[in-house]
Scaffold this motif. Structure first.
Motif, PDB file in Angstrom:
ATOM      1  N   PRO A   1      10.961  51.595   9.595  1.00 14.86           N
ATOM      2  CA  PRO A   1      11.194  52.085  10.862  1.00 14.86           C
ATOM      3  C   PRO A   1      12.669  52.952  10.541  1.00 14.86           C
ATOM      4  CG  PRO A   1      10.224  50.057  11.091  1.00 14.86           C
ATOM      5  CD  PRO A   1      10.623  50.136   9.538  1.00 14.86           C
ATOM      6  N   PRO A   2      12.643  54.129  10.754  1.00 15.98           N
ATOM      7  CA  PRO A   2      13.713  55.116  10.648  1.00 15.98           C
ATOM      8  C   PRO A   2      14.903  54.537  11.632  1.00 15.98           C
ATOM      9  CG  PRO A   2      12.281  56.453  11.713  1.00 15.98           C
ATOM     10  CD  PRO A   2      11.478  55.032  11.225  1.00 15.98           C
ATOM     11  N   VAL A   3      16.295  54.646  11.271  1.00 17.46           N
ATOM     12  CA  VAL A   3      17.425  54.313  12.027  1.00 17.46           C
ATOM     13  C   VAL A   3      17.480  55.390  12.931  1.00 17.46           C
ATOM     14  CG1 VAL A   3      19.764  53.748  12.122  1.00 17.46           C
ATOM     15  CG2 VAL A   3      18.322  52.685  10.354  1.00 17.46           C
ATOM     16  N   SER A   4      17.622  56.644  12.228  1.00 22.83           N
ATOM     17  CA  SER A   4      17.950  58.029  13.025  1.00 22.83           C
ATOM     18  C   SER A   4      16.803  58.755  12.874  1.00 22.83           C
ATOM     19  CB  SER A   4      19.143  58.476  12.600  1.00 22.83           C
ATOM     20  OG  SER A   4      19.084  58.720  11.255  1.00 22.83           O
ATOM     21  N   LEU A   5      16.785  59.863  13.727  1.00 21.29           N
ATOM     22  CA  LEU A   5      15.675  60.975  13.559  1.00 21.29           C
ATOM     23  C   LEU A   5      15.274  61.572  12.052  1.00 21.29           C
ATOM     24  CD1 LEU A   5      13.979  63.097  14.940  1.00 21.29           C
ATOM     25  CD2 LEU A   5      15.813  64.695  14.691  1.00 21.29           C
ATOM     26  N   ASN A   6      14.295  61.074  11.703  1.00 16.38           N
ATOM     27  CA  ASN A   6      13.664  61.631  10.432  1.00 16.38           C
ATOM     28  C   ASN A   6      12.403  62.626  10.443  1.00 16.38           C
ATOM     29  OD1 ASN A   6      12.903  61.406   7.658  1.00 16.38           O
ATOM     30  ND2 ASN A   6      12.332  59.426   7.582  1.00 16.38           N
ATOM     31  N   LYS A   7      12.882  63.789  10.207  1.00 16.90           N
ATOM     32  CA  LYS A   7      11.804  64.734  10.265  1.00 16.90           C
ATOM     33  C   LYS A   7      11.074  64.627   9.021  1.00 16.90           C
ATOM     34  CE  LYS A   7      14.447  68.160  13.149  1.00 16.90           C
ATOM     35  NZ  LYS A   7      14.797  69.329  13.176  1.00 16.90           N
TER      36      LYS A   7
ATOM     37  N   GLY B   1       4.925  50.804  18.460  1.00 20.04           N
ATOM     38  CA  GLY B   1       6.354  50.691  18.440  1.00 20.04           C
ATOM     39  C   GLY B   1       6.787  51.889  17.664  1.00 20.04           C
ATOM     40  N   GLN B   2       6.209  52.464  16.574  1.00 21.07           N
ATOM     41  CA  GLN B   2       6.983  53.306  16.004  1.00 21.07           C
ATOM     42  C   GLN B   2       6.967  54.690  16.903  1.00 21.07           C
ATOM     43  OE1 GLN B   2       8.171  54.102  13.078  1.00 21.07           O
ATOM     44  NE2 GLN B   2       7.494  52.531  11.583  1.00 21.07           N
ATOM     45  N   PHE B   3       5.716  54.830  17.814  1.00 24.55           N
ATOM     46  CA  PHE B   3       5.844  55.936  18.786  1.00 24.55           C
ATOM     47  C   PHE B   3       7.137  55.833  19.740  1.00 24.55           C
ATOM     48  CE2 PHE B   3       4.598  57.866  22.638  1.00 24.55           C
ATOM     49  CZ  PHE B   3       3.773  58.957  22.722  1.00 24.55           C
ATOM     50  N   ALA B   4       7.469  54.634  20.059  1.00 23.48           N
ATOM     51  CA  ALA B   4       8.529  54.667  21.069  1.00 23.48           C
ATOM     52  C   ALA B   4       9.870  54.868  20.222  1.00 23.48           C
ATOM     53  CB  ALA B   4       8.730  53.098  21.326  1.00 23.48           C
ATOM     54  N   ILE B   5       9.964  54.611  18.779  1.00 26.09           N
ATOM     55  CA  ILE B   5      11.034  55.124  18.036  1.00 26.09           C
ATOM     56  C   ILE B   5      11.082  56.560  18.019  1.00 26.09           C
ATOM     57  CG2 ILE B   5      12.152  54.729  15.974  1.00 26.09           C
ATOM     58  CD1 ILE B   5      10.854  52.036  15.734  1.00 26.09           C
TER      59      ILE B   5
END
Length: 598
Positions: A464-470, A567-571
């Motif tokens: 799961p990424p900490v910040s925006l990961n394009k 959960g990834q969707f929310a992140i």
């Protein structure tokens, strides 16, 4: 182990002369009034000795002879008690006559020959007192009914129970019962008569106000070999007093007690074992600060936590931050919950201060998400509170947190074990129902798989990424980003509106994307068409973002997303929304994501 640790803690407190700690045979009790007697036993005054706390009058805690355990039995206290026993009057009791008779008989038997003017004055008072005098004397009022009283001799500053003759009489009354066979104490190992009824423990939220027990035998099913009550698990009177007194000391009410925390449905206490009292107190203060967090506006405490955690992250000892701290100081953590007349042990952890601090640092790192929605990582009770439902116009309530969830979260933090999976399921359910996608709730969705991956339990395809990961190709993460972008297009085209697509479609979009996203994309074309006329540059930017996100998705939208992907969707939603929000802070009509002050 628990009772032994508490007994040792009591012994250390006695050696250190801890304030408010009761000596053997005594305990702190809330007292509301004192009855002042003259030498012949007449009432001179009845004084209100209650203290003001939080704008309310509360009984004053005094160290008095330890009250007996009561259920349905009649058992008078010594030199203090409720009005039903002392005066024979009550607003609730239906057996005041019997209770007052028992109080009178006990004191006349024990004190009749006492060579003390105060105790003799009490005996004279009891011989002449009748319950009718409560009304006829004009000294008492109905507010005093069922309050706890003590006595004092006029002209003396000591209460009667504090006088030396009274102490000797009380010691004689509580001497060991020789009718009980001597056995080795399970705590100290010494041979002696076991206590049949352990003293009550008070201060656990939700437990009986009169107190509850950790050790008790009140049914035949609990007995062995014909032994009665406490003889089934022999504990000496001294040890039983020591462990209950230490625990009651930890559970005491008051703003000065920093060793007690309420986390969900469990009451948590902790204490340190160190070379000296100053080192132990500093360890307890530091541990409490790390575990319980700080006031949202307390920048000094926030900085203190950051300094400690930064120090640990760099591998430096705690005494680099504070010379009074030592990594090897042993810490004990006990979590209690009510269970009828008993107490359940929900949590029992022992480790050094350095070990606990390192595990709390791991908790901080697991929850880390950008942009940060807090000053320091949230405490356990804030995490638990984030799983409670949020109703319009009201803050979440800790009582709405699922049973056992708070203790499970705290156990994960203190042991370094995986977070409870039920926390993820509950958080996702709350976001679907109340549509509040707060930073803390998103951090929960990120922390659970992050910790499991670090522990090697579940090697997900992508961390799961900490910040925006394009660059992330995770379908759940990209769909969350897409949903945030479509919502942004709606906001830009329609301005400030009462409900966005998040309010109407978040639950379905995060769980069954194929049923919702085609509809959302068609509607977004209308929004973009309007923006091309009014704000062509913004429309082009949004179209670029949508195209970039969709290019990384499978050809067809997934029919459903499993729990981890939700959960990834929310992140992804949080990262994309915050990234767009930071770009457009000058637009005051834009609403940023709801952050509930938890």
């Amino acid at each position: 182990m628990i009772l032994l640790a508490l007994t040792r803690y009591y012994e250390r407190l006695r050696e250190q002369g801890s304030k408010g700690l009761a000596p053997p045979g005594y305990s702190p009790v809330g007292i509301s009034y004192e009855i002042v007697l003259n030498m012949v036993g007449d009432i001179v005054a009845v004084n209100d000795i209650r203290e003001t706390s939080g704008g309310k009058l509360r009984p004053k805690p005094l160290i008095v002879p330890q009250p007996p355990k009561r259920s349905s039995n009649i058992a008078p206290c010594f030199l203090s008690d409720k009005t039903s026993y002392v005066l024979g009057v009550s607003a609730t009791s239906k057996r005041t006559k019997e209770e007052h008779a028992a109080f009178k008989a006990r004191h006349l038997d024990a004190l009749n020959d006492a060579d003390d003017p105060g105790l003799q004055a009490l005996c004279r008072f009891l011989r002449r007192w009748t319950p009718e005098q409560f009304v006829t004397t004009g000294i008492f009022n109905e507010d005093m009914l069922d309050a706890t009283l003590v006595f004092r001799l006029d002209g003396s500053r000591q209460y009667l129970h504090e006088r030396e003759t009274a102490r000797v009489a009380w010691a004689r009354l509580i001497s060991t019962d020789d009718t009980v066979a001597a056995q080795p104490c399970l705590i100290t190992g010494k041979i002696g008569a076991p206590v049949l009824l352990h003293p009550f423990i008070k201060g656990v939220r939700g437990a009986q106000s009169s107190g509850a027990s950790i050790v008790s035998f009140n049914l035949d099913a609990f007995k062995s070999f014909g032994k009665e009550q406490g003889a089934n698990a022999p504990v000496s009177q001294e040890a039983a007093f020591a462990y209950t007194t230490a625990l009651n000391h930890l559970l005491r009410a008051g703003s000065d007690n920093f060793q007690k925390l309420q986390i969900g449905d469990i009451t948590v206490v902790f204490w340190a074992e160190a070379d000296d009292s100053e080192q132990a107190q500093e360890a307890e203060l530091t541990f409490g600060t790390l575990l319980n967090g700080f006031a949202p506006d307390d920048d000094s405490e926030a900085q203190k936590i950051r300094n400690i955690l930064d120090n640990i992250a760099q591998g430096r000892p705690l005494d680099d931050v504070n010379p009074k701290l030592n990594d090897t100081t042993l810490m004990y953590v006990l979590g209690l919950a009510p269970n009828a007349s008993r107490l359940s042990i929900r949590l029992w952890e022992i480790a050094t201060l350095g070990t606990f601090a390192h595990r709390i640092l791991q908790h901080t790192e697991d929850f880390h998400i950008e942009p940060l929605p807090w000053k320091t990582a949230p405490s356990t009770w804030r995490v638990a509170l984030a799983t409670a439902p949020i109703r319009t116009g009201a803050k979440p309530k800790i009582d709405d947190v699922a049973t056992n969830l708070a203790s499970d979260i705290l156990r994960s933090v203190l042991t370094g074990h995986p977070y409870p999976r039920s926390m993820l399921a509950t958080t996702l359910m709350r976001m679907r129902s109340d549509h509040v996608i707060s930073g803390l709730r998103v951090a929960i969705c990120k922390a659970i798989p992050t910790r499991e991956r670090r522990l090697g339990l579940h090697q997900q395809e992508e961390k799961p990424p900490v910040s925006l990961n394009k660059e992330s190709k995770h379908p759940g993460y990209r769909l969350g980003r897409l949903f945030a972008t479509l919502e942004d297009a709606q906001r830009c085209a329609q301005g400030k509106i009462n409900a966005t697509i998040r309010d109407r479609y978040y639950g379905a979009a995060s769980s069954t994307p194929a049923s919702v996203f085609p509809i959302l994309l068609r509607n977004t074309q209308n929004h973009l068409s309007k923006l091309r006329k009014d704000k062509p540059g913004l429309a082009a930017s949004l179209e670029k973002d949508i195209r970039e996100i969709i290019d990384g998705l499978p050809e067809a939208f997934p029919r459903s997303l499993p729990m981890e992907a939700q959960g990834q969707f929310a992140i992804g939603y949080y990262h994309q929304f915050q990234a767009r929000f930071q770009k457009s802070t000058q637009d005051k009509d834009d609403e940023h994501i709801e952050e509930i002050a938890i």
